[in-house]
Scaffold this active site. Structure first.
Site, PDB file in Angstrom:
ATOM      1  N   TRP A  21       0.822  -1.218   0.000  1.00 52.64           N
ATOM      2  CA  TRP A  21       0.000   0.000   0.000  1.00 52.64           C
ATOM      3  C   TRP A  21       0.851   1.261   0.000  1.00 52.64           C
ATOM      4  CZ3 TRP A  21      -2.088   2.671   4.907  1.00 52.64           C
ATOM      5  CH2 TRP A  21      -1.131   2.621   5.932  1.00 52.64           C
ATOM      6  N   ASP A  22       2.176   1.092  -0.115  1.00 54.77           N
ATOM      7  CA  ASP A  22       3.082   2.241  -0.027  1.00 54.77           C
ATOM      8  C   ASP A  22       2.817   3.281  -1.108  1.00 54.77           C
ATOM      9  OD1 ASP A  22       5.713   1.085   1.824  1.00 54.77           O
ATOM     10  OD2 ASP A  22       4.313  -0.335   0.970  1.00 54.77           O
ATOM     11  N   GLU A  59      -0.660  -3.470  12.083  1.00 57.17           N
ATOM     12  CA  GLU A  59       0.015  -4.738  11.770  1.00 57.17           C
ATOM     13  C   GLU A  59       0.364  -5.578  12.995  1.00 57.17           C
ATOM     14  OE1 GLU A  59       3.369  -3.915   9.184  1.00 57.17           O
ATOM     15  OE2 GLU A  59       2.104  -4.265   7.434  1.00 57.17           O
ATOM     16  N   LYS A  73       2.415  -0.625  15.820  1.00 53.53           N
ATOM     17  CA  LYS A  73       3.674  -0.561  15.075  1.00 53.53           C
ATOM     18  C   LYS A  73       3.826   0.805  14.415  1.00 53.53           C
ATOM     19  CE  LYS A  73       5.942  -2.689  11.041  1.00 53.53           C
ATOM     20  NZ  LYS A  73       5.802  -3.715   9.978  1.00 53.53           N
ATOM     21  N   GLN A  74       2.709   1.331  13.918  1.00 53.72           N
ATOM     22  CA  GLN A  74       2.712   2.594  13.201  1.00 53.72           C
ATOM     23  C   GLN A  74       1.318   3.202  13.314  1.00 53.72           C
ATOM     24  OE1 GLN A  74       3.389   1.749   9.002  1.00 53.72           O
ATOM     25  NE2 GLN A  74       2.215  -0.132   9.175  1.00 53.72           N
TER      26      GLN A  74
END
Length: 823
Positions: A365-366, A504, A625-626
């Site tokens: 998805w970057d 994630e 995680k983010q």
């Protein structure tokens, strides 16, 4: 760019001294490419092994291989390490070919020329016979000629005269061996086809991938010249050929005199069976290399092509030398992966670019972080990269059908044909064990694809793309979300279960058997936005076209009515105190002892690996995680979120954003470099100094390899492009509202003097900031037209050639002690 404007320190990544431990990182960072192929920055005289890994990768160059693990076949698709075109080795008299390990290194400099995407080395060495030699190397992959790679050596004997032999080779014996944790998996993807001596100065090789049957041909022409620059060609005193099916080497011997430089040029052409307008890869490589000019001419043409790119893409930041250099370094890497050449390919954007084998070269998805920079500068590239998804729409439809859903369900990891490539197991380096991989449940990739298409349209106004390709993808994705959701009559809300969010770490709700989570807030909010935007998309077309589109896809009035209902009734979970819950049940999880884990482990960015190695699980704790929930504030303005939440019947107050940032930031480990991008962006209008510090952290994430070894396996495209987007969307506050380009600067004082170019709906603009005054200039161009620009609530209709100046202090945009007087 004139010499007066060129400061080499702002365009160079420089390393002094040879350090084997640092070589893998340096090789990844100094990769060279042109959007067709890319080669890691390894020294030409070093074979793969130890710290050195001369990988070459091509867009779309995938292959499947099967590994037997615990008696079961495991299939993985990899971006293949293609035949090595670099090998060029120097042998003095009857000695052995020089390597870093068999000579004394007297002086060593390794540079990456950012302006020309060229890797340069200078090494002075003493061999075992006491002979001292200086070897200078320059190498690039042409941005002017798609299929050309070029190497130039300058050899200067410092205290001796005698015979030198140069070994120039093409090596098809390579493996996919660049990521240690993958080495238990099948790594041989190439099969030999043919090697051939073309003429006295040219050799060639052809290989094919074992499963996908992609043929790759390379032809190398090697010439020797007297002198550093334009000396006469030297006829070798001896020329020998060694070849086998997957390797061919040409050895050229010639005499050199002390202090008299000799030049070696190796020009290589590279073709594959995936290329357009070719006869056959070997034929085209051989013919093309015979037509190639010399190194210096090719370099000048390559430099000119890059100069045109820099004219569109550069950000100028006076007084911020380190930030300026790293931002340009990131631009260079983004363009080396996504260039005008890429627009001619069936190419997606691998998360690690084309610089290594991490994530097996897959597309995630970057793109969400990469396309905004391209949309405003090179939209034709975004258009073709979006076509990568469009061409795989049928595969996405089939994936949805196989899972019992309607519409199109794109995979979390995509490769050659668009099927799900996410591995079923992954190795945890913290405990050396293989664990189940459930990340395929990150269905939010479909929301990202929808968002990317819409943002491309908003930036470019390309209604033709939307009609011909984009709208079909968007509506099929909307249909998927409608089918994966279910109606909860007790709540009178629609819910989505069994998915993972961007976090994630949380793969399932702690204490429950079902995989995935219930009602991830980011996913559900995005789905509500998708349904509303689907109607906005349909309303762009005439009634005739709208009906034709729905008929082609088979969308019924009943479906549309359900979508409209869902756009008002998606369920968003909240804590009791009004914090948006990352997912339903999140508020019941345990708090982690963050200080204790930092004290015990130091770097805790990958808490998932640490906790699983301890026999625990991140599912148990309030951590991320983010950015997950906070992604909403990254993708949408306060105005857009207030409208979305109010439409859903939820309260959105002036402090909703700040409260959620304050809650989630200390519970985030930043295990992904993308996390710094999101947090810097959403903090820019709250705490500009903190946003700047996170921006600098993101800028340094790859060059500093802050994740402790991941960058050597490939740079992170998302964070590199994300830092560029931070400049335009985060700090400059660029937003498209209807047909208006809105700028709401949130600039730290560090950015006084900032200037850059961008394009809005085919109209080129120059944006600059100086002493609190924002200047917008509409530049002349064949396709330029009048546009509407708004700054701080003040709107101007601007004609081509017009310049407008906005006083930020007068517009209330210099608040928060950010004026220069506050320094």
């Amino acid at each position: 760019m004139t010499e007066a404007e060129f400061d080499k320190t702002l365009w160079t990544l420089r390393y002094e001294g040879y350090n084997p431990e640092e070589e893998p990182l340096r090789e990844a960072l100094s990769s060279t490419g042109n959007g067709y192929i890319c080669t890691r920055g390894a020294a030409e005289w070093m074979d793969a092994g130890g710290p050195h890994y001369p990988g070459t990768y091509m867009h779309g160059g995938f292959n499947r291989a099967t590994t037997i693990m615990a008696g079961k076949p495991v299939v993985n698709e990899d971006l293949v390490n293609m035949p090595n075109w670099l090998p060029l080795k120097i042998q003095i008299e009857d000695g052995e070919p020089m390597t870093f390990s068999n000579v004394d290194i007297l002086d060593y400099v390794h540079e990456f020329d950012i302006h020309r995407a060229m890797v340069c080395r200078s090494v002075t060495f003493r061999d075992r016979e006491g002979r001292e030699t200086k070897l200078e190397s320059r190498r690039f992959i042409s941005m002017q000629r798609m299929h050309l790679g070029a190497i130039c050596w300058i050899i200067t004997p410092l205290n001796w005269s005698g015979e030198v032999t140069v070994h120039s080779a093409l090596d098809g014996r390579v493996l996919n061996y660049g990521v240690p944790r993958y080495r238990q998996l099948e790594s041989r993807h190439l099969r030999p086809v043919q090697t051939e001596v073309v003429n006295d100065e040219t050799i060639s090789i052809v290989t094919r991938t074992s499963q996908s049957h992609t043929y790759m041909a390379k032809a190398a022409r090697t010439r020797i010249f007297a002198g550093r620059d334009d000396g006469q060609a030297i006829a070798p005193s001896r020329s020998e050929i060694y070849k086998q099916d997957d390797y061919i080497q040409q050895s050229l011997s010639f005499h050199v005199d002390q202090d008299q430089p000799a030049r070696v040029e190796k020009m290589v052409t590279i073709y594959s069976s995936k290329d357009n307008a070719i006869s056959e890869p070997m034929v085209n490589a051989q013919v093309s290399v015979g037509r190639v000019c010399n190194f210096e001419t090719a370099l000048q043409r390559h430099t000119n092509a890059w100069s045109q790119i820099w004219a569109l893409c550069d950000f100028k930041m006076p007084g911020q030398e380190e930030a300026q250099r790293l931002l340009r370094f990131h631009i260079c890497h983004v363009v080396m992966c996504c260039s005008p050449f890429s627009a001619d390919l069936d190419a997606g954007v691998p998360a690690r670019g084309l610089t290594g084998e991490a994530y097996r070269g897959h597309i995630f998805w970057d793109e969400l972080y990469i396309y905004p920079f391209l949309n405003f500068r090179l939209p034709e590239i975004t258009r073709e990269l979006l076509m990568y998804r469009c061409r795989r729409l049928d595969e996405a439809r089939e994936a949805a059908r196989e899972h019992g859903y309607l519409g199109a369900m794109y995979p979390w990891q995509s490769g050659s044909d668009g099927r799900e490539e996410t591995q079923v197991v992954h190795l945890n380096p913290a405990d050396g064990k293989w664990h189940p991989d459930l990340s395929h449940n990150q269905r939010h990739v479909n929301a990202a694809i929808f968002y990317n298409v819409w943002q491309y349209y908003k930036t470019t106004g390309d209604i033709d793309f939307l009609w011909e390709h984009g709208a079909r993808m968007m509506l099929e994705i909307a249909r998927f979300w409608a089918s994966i959701a279910h109606y909860n009559a007790d709540r009178d809300r629609y819910e989505i279960h069994g998915v993972m969010g961007p976090d994630e770490y949380h793969e399932q709700e702690y204490g429950r058997e079902e995989h995935g989570l219930r009602n991830n807030a980011y996913t559900n909010a995005m789905v509500a936005w998708i349904f509303k935007t689907s109607f906005d998309t349909l309303d762009l077309f005439t009634e005739k076209r709208k009906n034709k589109l729905c008929d082609t896809i088979g969308i019924t009035d009943e479906e549309l009515e359900k979508w409209r209902d869902m756009s008002y009734k998606m369920f968003i979970p909240f804590h009791d105190d009004g914090i948006i819950s990352q997912f339903e049940g999140y508020e019941n999880l345990e708090e982690l002892d963050w200080d204790g884990y930092r004290k015990k482990y130091g770097n805790i960015q990958r808490l998932d690996r640490i906790l699983k190695a301890e026999g625990s699980t991140p599912d148990k704790y309030k951590l991320a995680k983010q950015a997950d929930t906070l992604m909403l504030f990254f993708l949408f303005s306060d105005e857009e979120l207030r409208e979305l939440f109010n439409r859903l019947g939820y309260e959105y107050t002036d402090d909703t954003k700040r409260k959620n940032i304050d809650y989630y930031y200390p519970r985030t480990s930043h295990g992904s470099t993308l996390s710094f991008i999101v947090h810097a962006n959403i903090t820019a209008d709250i705490d500009r100094e903190r946003a700047w510090n996170m921006f600098m952290e993101a800028l340094n994430s790859d060059v500093g390899d802050i994740q402790g070894g991941t960058t050597r396996e490939g740079i992170h495209m998302g964070v590199m492009a994300g830092t560029l987007d931070l400049m335009q969307r985060g700090f400059m506050g660029t937003q498209i509202v209807g047909d208006t380009l809105r700028l709401t600067p949130k600039l730290p004082h560090h950015l006084d003097g900032l200037s850059f170019r961008m394009s809005f709906r085919s109209t080129p603009l120059k944006i600059s900031l100086q002493d609190g005054q924002l200047t917008v200039e509409v530049e002349s161009d064949d396709r330029a037209h009048s546009i509407r620009v708004e700054v701080g609530g003040t709107a101007r209709d601007m004609r081509v050639g017009e310049t407008c100046k906005f006083d930020l202090a007068a517009l209330g945009l210099m608040q928060g002690g950010e004026s220069r007087a506050a320094e």
